[in-house]
Enzyme design. Sequence first.
Site, PDB file in Angstrom:
ATOM      1  N   ASP A  81       0.822  -1.203   0.000  1.00  2.00           N
ATOM      2  CA  ASP A  81       0.000   0.000   0.000  1.00  2.00           C
ATOM      3  C   ASP A  81       0.859   1.258   0.000  1.00  2.00           C
ATOM      4  O   ASP A  81       1.403   1.654   1.035  1.00  2.00           O
ATOM      5  CB  ASP A  81      -0.912  -0.013   1.228  1.00  2.00           C
ATOM      6  N   ASP A  87      -1.671   5.214  -5.736  1.00  4.27           N
ATOM      7  CA  ASP A  87      -1.991   4.393  -4.566  1.00  4.27           C
ATOM      8  C   ASP A  87      -2.172   2.924  -4.936  1.00  4.27           C
ATOM      9  O   ASP A  87      -3.211   2.528  -5.470  1.00  4.27           O
ATOM     10  CB  ASP A  87      -3.273   4.932  -3.917  1.00  4.27           C
TER      11      ASP A  87
END
Length: 523
Positions: free
Chosen positions: A117, A326
């Site tokens: 992440d 992201d």
Amino acid sequence: MASRSAFLLFFFILSLAAERSLASSVFSSRLIHRFSDEGRASIKPPEPFPEKRSFEYYRFLASIDSRRQRMNLGAKSQSLVPSEGSKTISTGNDFGWLHYTWIDIGTPSVSFLVALDSGSDLLWIPCNCLQCAPLSSTYYTSLATKDLNEYNPSASSTSKGFLCSHKLCESAPSCESPREQCPYTVDYASNNTSSSGLLVEDVLHLAYSANASSSVKARLVVGCGKKQSGDFLDGSAPDGVMGLGPGDISVPSFLSKAGLMRNSFSMCFDEEDSGRIYFGDMGPSTQQSTRFLPYHNEFVAYIVGVEACCIGNSCLKQTNFTTLIDSGQSFTFLPQVVYREVALEIDSHINATAKKVEDGPWEYCYETSVEPKVPAIKLKFSSNNTFVIHKPLFVLQRNQFCLPIRASEQGIGYGVIGQNYMRGYRIVFDRESMKLGWSPSKCQEDKIAPPQEASPGSTSSPNPLPTEEQQSRSHAVSPAIAGKTPSKTSSSTSLPPCCFSSMRLFNSLLVLLLLLRGVASYM
């Protein structure tokens, strides 16, 4: 009085003479060339020794220079990978369409399958669970017979509590004593999704990419995740999340500040649901790039400014926007105005029956036996750099294709480029030069890894954690407590489990709204 004057005159003359003597003194040392008779006696030159000024002579000089350079650069000239290898995996909807990698933590080491992440900072794993996702392989078809693990700090000889007195403990104001263990809570963008527990210090096991048998033990901060909620309980990241953001508490920050790598990392996702992650990778010289955008002179997330969106060779008007990069976002969001322009243009090129999926997350879906031919989406950046999305459509199921983009919520003027549109690229998060790099790649290990030199057999970070001085060099803020999320609590706008979003946004959505006004000043 006369005798005193004579004494002072004598002292002055004596001092002047001493000064002149010192000034005329020369401290010298003989210089010895490495290939002189004396120099050769101290090294092991090749036999026979190369003749001076010959080709072999200069080649030998160059080889010694290279050896010295490797000694000076040490680990920073190499890239690191998790001890179980650089490979990443994605198992589709079984784990929420994200990419994961196996990591080893603690002594003795325990394996965890963590989600990658770049939109959050903290590495957390299930630990002394009060409320965690099921860890048995029977719950996940892609795990075969390998169960997931739960971390127990007391079972690791290298684990120690992380106190409220430490600079990275953002929960310190709520601690009753600075000697308490630092609590954490991270809220994610998916509806009601969070992780909370206590911060601990332990070792992450790594290896140099050029030497699989090498061993690197890096001390860092780990979230002992006692309680998870939301999509985590549905299996989106049952074994933890590796935060790769720019914050001080992220894994890349600890590794670079400990001197174990260059301050950069890369991820590569291919079309076959696998990929690679490399810590310390600066990317090839041929890659394209664009600058990260700061907020108040701090880099709080991987934010870039898109100047225009193009569909094929047609560039759409007024489609500039700011976006996060992201990997913890399964799919992609665009600001509403930009989304509408892009979606309508893509739709105009598709000759197929439109069929919206019931309760599906996407507006534009089509039913056809042959995949529609759609022009590429091109995101244009400054300096004529372009990020090309060659396959804009997503194969939802047989004979069904969707445009996997959603509009950001009303009033949110930024986008999020999720991992679905990172596929086919080696994405480099260059935190030294503060830029995002990308180059086409099939994510094969022998092609993605930068050229490496021989590496030491075993390395550990020299300090328990980077010093206070090292911590202060960061451009980012610590994310031990995440800020607000972009999703409202309404169930009609929440993402389904297959669209788990783990990006961490700022203390206020105003940050990115203000960034929209300031993009031009940074381009």
